[in-house]
Design an enzyme around this catalytic site. Sequence first.
Site, PDB file in Angstrom:
ATOM      1  N   LEU A   6      -7.210  26.697 -44.492  1.00  0.00           N
ATOM      2  CA  LEU A   6      -6.589  27.406 -45.247  1.00  0.00           C
ATOM      3  C   LEU A   6      -5.123  27.556 -44.494  1.00  0.00           C
ATOM      4  O   LEU A   6      -5.330  27.867 -43.439  1.00  0.00           O
ATOM      5  CB  LEU A   6      -6.990  28.691 -45.819  1.00  0.00           C
ATOM      6  CG  LEU A   6      -8.482  29.017 -46.544  1.00  0.00           C
ATOM      7  CD1 LEU A   6      -8.907  29.970 -46.605  1.00  0.00           C
ATOM      8  CD2 LEU A   6      -8.044  28.105 -47.844  1.00  0.00           C
ATOM      9  N   ASN A   8      -3.163  30.056 -44.594  1.00  0.00           N
ATOM     10  CA  ASN A   8      -2.861  31.371 -43.870  1.00  0.00           C
ATOM     11  C   ASN A   8      -3.973  31.812 -43.008  1.00  0.00           C
ATOM     12  O   ASN A   8      -4.281  33.051 -42.697  1.00  0.00           O
ATOM     13  CB  ASN A   8      -2.858  32.319 -45.239  1.00  0.00           C
ATOM     14  CG  ASN A   8      -3.965  32.629 -46.111  1.00  0.00           C
ATOM     15  OD1 ASN A   8      -4.823  31.659 -45.830  1.00  0.00           O
ATOM     16  ND2 ASN A   8      -4.082  33.252 -46.992  1.00  0.00           N
ATOM     17  N   CYS A   9      -4.962  31.063 -42.626  1.00  0.00           N
ATOM     18  CA  CYS A   9      -6.133  31.207 -41.617  1.00  0.00           C
ATOM     19  C   CYS A   9      -5.431  31.293 -40.126  1.00  0.00           C
ATOM     20  O   CYS A   9      -4.989  30.364 -39.907  1.00  0.00           O
ATOM     21  CB  CYS A   9      -7.119  30.270 -41.902  1.00  0.00           C
ATOM     22  SG  CYS A   9      -8.573  30.181 -40.825  1.00  0.00           S
ATOM     23  N   ASP A  10      -5.964  32.219 -39.442  1.00  0.00           N
ATOM     24  CA  ASP A  10      -5.509  32.404 -38.256  1.00  0.00           C
ATOM     25  C   ASP A  10      -6.089  31.263 -37.443  1.00  0.00           C
ATOM     26  O   ASP A  10      -5.216  30.518 -36.589  1.00  0.00           O
ATOM     27  CB  ASP A  10      -5.494  33.739 -37.441  1.00  0.00           C
ATOM     28  CG  ASP A  10      -4.679  34.641 -38.080  1.00  0.00           C
ATOM     29  OD1 ASP A  10      -3.525  34.507 -38.598  1.00  0.00           O
ATOM     30  OD2 ASP A  10      -5.133  36.041 -37.901  1.00  0.00           O
ATOM     31  N   ARG A  13      -4.341  27.915 -38.001  1.00  0.00           N
ATOM     32  CA  ARG A  13      -3.068  27.827 -37.559  1.00  0.00           C
ATOM     33  C   ARG A  13      -3.050  27.549 -36.009  1.00  0.00           C
ATOM     34  O   ARG A  13      -2.325  26.823 -35.396  1.00  0.00           O
ATOM     35  CB  ARG A  13      -2.314  29.222 -37.855  1.00  0.00           C
ATOM     36  CG  ARG A  13      -1.863  29.199 -39.344  1.00  0.00           C
ATOM     37  CD  ARG A  13      -0.741  30.171 -39.466  1.00  0.00           C
ATOM     38  NE  ARG A  13      -1.225  31.554 -39.330  1.00  0.00           N
ATOM     39  CZ  ARG A  13      -1.070  32.431 -40.152  1.00  0.00           C
ATOM     40  NH1 ARG A  13      -0.545  32.247 -41.280  1.00  0.00           N
ATOM     41  NH2 ARG A  13      -1.593  33.691 -39.994  1.00  0.00           N
TER      42      ARG A  13
END
Length: 105
Positions: A6, A8-10, A13
């Site tokens: 995803l 927006n998944c840390d 990233r």
Amino acid sequence: MKIYGLKNCDTCRKALKQLPDFSLVDVRAEAVPDAVLQAAHAQFGSKLVNTRSTTWRGLSEEERSEAPLVLLRAHPALMKRPLIERDGELFLGWDKSVQAALGLG
């Protein structure tokens, strides 16, 4: 060379930052190709489903009893992230063992 996760998944990233040659496939926007999903399930089994996620906690007992592939197709955010594909090899998660297998330390 892809990272399925995803945007927006840390954790996704972090993986993408250390693997700049890889591209991120957001599993909410684009589904994981069925062949990749089946291969990941064959390799990782039930570990592929993240039972600690808020998506999992929102499911009914009946939904939780579905087969993992059925669940992941219906709720892509349930997949443990990231799922990394490199030259036909699959890696799940972003712990030290995955990083070492990818030659990062």
